[in-house]
Design an enzyme around this catalytic site. Sequence first.
Site, PDB file in Angstrom:
ATOM      1  N   GLU A 108       0.832  -1.214   0.000  1.00 21.54           N
ATOM      2  CA  GLU A 108       0.000   0.000   0.000  1.00 21.54           C
ATOM      3  C   GLU A 108       0.864   1.260   0.000  1.00 21.54           C
ATOM      4  O   GLU A 108       0.590   2.233   0.708  1.00 21.54           O
ATOM      5  CB  GLU A 108      -0.945   0.006   1.219  1.00 21.54           C
ATOM      6  CG  GLU A 108      -1.865  -1.196   1.323  1.00 21.54           C
ATOM      7  CD  GLU A 108      -3.068  -1.153   0.389  1.00 21.54           C
ATOM      8  OE1 GLU A 108      -3.023  -0.445  -0.651  1.00 21.54           O
ATOM      9  OE2 GLU A 108      -4.052  -1.834   0.707  1.00 21.54           O
ATOM     10  N   CYS A 137     -13.600  -7.377 -14.110  1.00 19.00           N
ATOM     11  CA  CYS A 137     -14.707  -6.435 -13.899  1.00 19.00           C
ATOM     12  C   CYS A 137     -15.922  -7.168 -13.335  1.00 19.00           C
ATOM     13  O   CYS A 137     -16.397  -8.140 -13.926  1.00 19.00           O
ATOM     14  CB  CYS A 137     -15.071  -5.752 -15.211  1.00 19.00           C
ATOM     15  SG  CYS A 137     -16.467  -4.616 -15.054  1.00 19.00           S
ATOM     16  N   CYS A 166     -13.793  -2.576 -15.530  1.00 20.03           N
ATOM     17  CA  CYS A 166     -13.149  -2.241 -16.799  1.00 20.03           C
ATOM     18  C   CYS A 166     -13.400  -0.748 -17.066  1.00 20.03           C
ATOM     19  O   CYS A 166     -14.193  -0.111 -16.368  1.00 20.03           O
ATOM     20  CB  CYS A 166     -13.696  -3.111 -17.929  1.00 20.03           C
ATOM     21  SG  CYS A 166     -15.428  -2.782 -18.333  1.00 20.03           S
TER      22      CYS A 166
HETATM   23 ZN   LIG Z   1     -16.869  -4.231 -17.352  1.00 23.84          ZN
END
Ligand SMILES: [Zn+2]
Length: 197
Positions: A81, A144, A189
Amino acid sequence: MLTVITGPMFSGKSIELIRRINRERVAGKRVCVIKFGEDDRYSKEHLASYDGYRSGAISATTTPDIIERGDPLAEVIVIDEVQFFDDAIIDWIMEQVAGGRKIICAGLNLDFRGEPFPFGYGSVRTMADLIVRADNILKLSSICTFRDTKGVICGVEATRTQRLKNNEPANWNEPTKQIGAQESYEARCVEHHFVPR
Ligand SMILES: [Zn+2]
């Protein structure tokens, strides 16, 4: 030697770090692992899978913290991080590299807006400033998880992190860093990454 592992949330950056920590330890290297202190997202759900790694990690929230608590004799320094630290970390990392150490960092390249993730508050330096200095860059992607009206998951490569507030896309004007706030994140996405202005 500086290696930066980057990509959106849920792309496996921390798992890749753990794999690399294990390799260095197998080789007998002295490894100092630093994690950002305010980030306790994994403390409940993922404690088992992260236990071996967390047990050996130093928590820090600023670059001076790292200098104070880190192992000055470490041959390998691992920072998870990294994007949450202040911008002084860039110069500190490059000093360590100049001193012959191996630095392996993982961090988000982009914020929830899809802009280069800034170091600290009000700094003009971003993750782009660290990534361009890297000897090796590993860019990971996620999947996604946007669902259409029929509930079908998109499933293509995700390079963005969607911030949701009450299940709606978060507004552009919100602060970049909101650890612990009432919100959630999804990997998306580009087509399904929404930031209303
Ligand atoms: Zn997507």
